[in-house]
Design a protein around this motif. Structure first.
Motif, short mmCIF file in Angstrom:
data_model
loop_
_atom_site.label_atom_id
_atom_site.label_comp_id
_atom_site.label_asym_id
_atom_site.label_seq_id
_atom_site.Cartn_x
_atom_site.Cartn_y
_atom_site.Cartn_z
N THR A 98 1.84 3.82 -3.33
CA THR A 98 1.81 5.33 -3.15
C THR A 98 2.64 6.09 -3.44
O THR A 98 2.62 7.13 -3.90
CB THR A 98 1.23 5.76 -1.63
OG1 THR A 98 0.08 4.73 -1.20
CG2 THR A 98 0.77 7.04 -1.33
N MET A 121 0.90 -1.17 -0.11
CA MET A 121 0.07 0.08 -0.37
C MET A 121 0.77 1.21 0.10
O MET A 121 0.68 1.96 -0.74
CB MET A 121 -0.95 -0.05 1.14
CG MET A 121 -1.96 -1.23 1.24
SD MET A 121 -2.81 -1.25 2.49
CE MET A 121 -4.05 0.15 2.79
N SER A 133 -5.56 2.36 -0.96
CA SER A 133 -4.39 2.89 -1.76
C SER A 133 -4.53 3.35 -3.09
O SER A 133 -5.26 4.41 -3.18
CB SER A 133 -3.18 1.73 -1.56
OG SER A 133 -3.56 0.64 -2.07
#
Length: 261
Positions: free
Chosen positions: A189, A185, A217
């Motif tokens: 990002t 996640m 995410s």
């Protein structure tokens, strides 16, 4: 009364029972027929494909493979980008069967190394990098291999100055990899942040279903979001939320339309 009508009905019921009891997943996949949740009746798979996998009766967008997704997106003119595959099953996870066996089975059934596939092609003469997920690969859940695929796609987009388009799908992070899975996640990002630092568009197309850590995410960080009509887009399941807040939620809760509104 045992006339010819009742005989036909009884025979039909026997055929239905035999089909549901004996038909294997392999036989169902090999069948030229399919159906839709709107119960409009059987339809030929080739007809559904010709209609871009959209039910002609209810307009439901059916799940499709990355290969079919890219064929539609790029008019059959695209190149698959090979992505890194990390070592399998670092945690040596076993539930009802070993994680290694689950991966082996998923790869055999789909012909893919992981659930996420990266390709490059052009739309209206604009070169782009795209990601699509295969739901048949462990529910398109995200683990270390999928994280590597996403990062490879972002890197390819940056190096070639491409927009990155991702078609999200899946139930979230893959439990068999525990914290390794959850770490994808923040990794995805950070990759998206690098795209934005390079002034490259990040476009998200939400497909059915998009849930869990995927929603939490990279699915919600786009510069532009599109979605299939009626797609389920959620974090936790509807029943879990209803049990937590102790109230009945709207019928269209967690659909793409509800999210847009």
């Amino acid at each position: 009364m045992n006339n010819w009508i009742t005989k036909i009905i009884k025979a039909s019921e026997k055929i239905k029972t035999a089909f549901h009891e004996r038909a294997t997943a392999k036989e169902i996949a090999a069948s030229p027929w399919t159906s839709c949740t709107c119960m409009s009746g059987p339809m030929l798979k080739k007809d559904l494909k010709a209609n871009l996998f959209v039910c002609p009766s209810c307009q439901k967008h059916h799940r499709i493979s990355p290969k079919d997704r890219f064929s539609i997106l790029f008019s059959n003119d695209y190149e698959i980008i090979k992505t890194p595959v990390p070592k399998d099953d670092i945690l040596e996870f076993v539930d009802t069967k070993s994680y290694k066996d689950r991966l082996k089975s998923a790869r055999k059934n789909t012909g893919l190394d992981c659930s996420m596939v990266v390709a490059t092609g052009a739309i209206n003469k604009i070169n782009i990098t795209a990601i699509a997920s295969e739901f048949g690969f462990l529910g398109a859940s995200v683990a270390s291999a999928e994280g590597e695929a996403f990062l490879a796609a972002a890197q390819h987009a940056i190096e070639n100055k491409h927009p990155l388009v991702v078609f999200t799908a899946g139930g979230g992070m893959r439990m068999q990899e525990g914290m390794i899975s959850l770490s994808q996640m923040p990794r995805t990002t950070l990759a998206i942040n690098e795209l934005k630092k390079n002034n490259l568009p990040y476009i998200v197309v939400l497909t059915d279903p998009t849930a869990g850590g995927i929603t939490a995410s990279y699915a919600m960080l786009g510069d532009l979001h599109l979605a299939e009509p009626g797609a389920t887009v959620a974090f936790a399941g509807k029943r879990v939320i209803e049990g937590t807040v102790n109230e009945t939620l709207p019928q269209n809760f967690q659909t793409s339309e509800y999210l847009r509104d």
